[in-house]
Scaffold this motif. Structure first.
Motif, PDB file in Angstrom:
ATOM      1  N   THR A  79      -5.194  11.750   1.585  1.00  9.02           N
ATOM      2  CA  THR A  79      -5.661  11.215   0.310  1.00  9.02           C
ATOM      3  C   THR A  79      -6.823  12.058  -0.195  1.00  9.02           C
ATOM      4  OG1 THR A  79      -7.119   9.663   1.471  1.00  9.02           O
ATOM      5  CG2 THR A  79      -4.969   8.837   0.797  1.00  9.02           C
ATOM      6  N   GLN A 141       3.985   6.181   4.033  1.00 12.10           N
ATOM      7  CA  GLN A 141       3.347   5.953   2.733  1.00 12.10           C
ATOM      8  C   GLN A 141       3.496   4.495   2.306  1.00 12.10           C
ATOM      9  OE1 GLN A 141       4.830   8.451  -0.385  1.00 12.10           O
ATOM     10  NE2 GLN A 141       3.475   7.594  -1.925  1.00 12.10           N
ATOM     11  N   PHE A 145       0.298   1.926   1.952  1.00 11.67           N
ATOM     12  CA  PHE A 145      -0.147   1.680   0.585  1.00 11.67           C
ATOM     13  C   PHE A 145       0.496   0.485  -0.112  1.00 11.67           C
ATOM     14  CE2 PHE A 145      -1.076   6.287   1.014  1.00 11.67           C
ATOM     15  CZ  PHE A 145      -2.445   6.168   0.912  1.00 11.67           C
TER      16      PHE A 145
END
Length: 174
Positions: A79, A141, A145
């Motif tokens: 990130t 991912q 998230f």
């Protein structure tokens, strides 16, 4: 000592301060060899050399601290300032520290989540239920998230689903 100080922006002249004169005074050879007071005639260039070496060492340490190695079973989510950039696989990688960060997860490991609770059946009988779920991370991912706390969310979904089935079933069927 304080008599020479004025509030910021107020000067005797109408223009801005002369920065060249300030730097000449600060780094002049006559004032003791520079801002660090080295005392020899080459103080100005020596102090810039020391500052350059310190700055170079700092940049080198910063760059070296960005390397990381992932094992074959691991993946990392990179990130930049908290925003998703990429998913990296096994091997040697580099990220600029402070600007980017990584979160490493073992995606090949089979993890187990178990449930051991007392529950009510449709006929208002109490049963002891032991249940285990095994899972593996399919998309790192999505795992990191799309849910705030994936393990806790899975625990709550498992508990809710099992309670739904047990609560609508008779003791003999269970």
């Amino acid at each position: 000592w304080f008599s020479g100080l004025r509030p910021f922006g107020l000067h005797r002249e109408s223009g801005p301060p002369d920065l060249d004169a300030i730097f000449r005074r600060l780094f002049s050879k006559r004032s003791g060899g520079g801002p660090f007071g080295s005392g020899h005639s080459g103080g100005s260039s020596a102090s810039f050399g020391v500052i350059g070496v310190i700055l170079g060492a700092f940049v080198l340490l910063w760059a070296l601290s960005g390397f990381y190695v992932l094992k074959p079973a691991e993946q990392a989510v990179v990130t930049r300032f908290g925003r998703f950039v990429e998913v990296t696989g096994p091997g040697l990688h580099w990220i600029p520290p402070v600007i980017e960060s990584k979160q490493v997860e073992n995606v090949d490991q089979v993890m187990t989540l178990s449930l051991d609770q007392l529950m009510l059946t449709q006929g208002e009988n109490i049963v002891s239920v032991s249940f285990a779920v095994q899972y593996r991370i399919g998309s790192i991912q999505d795992y990191l998230f799309n849910v705030v706390n994936p393990r806790n969310s899975l625990q709550q979904v498992l508990d809710s689903a099992v309670r739904q089935v047990i609560g609508h079933s008779r003791l003999d069927d269970i």
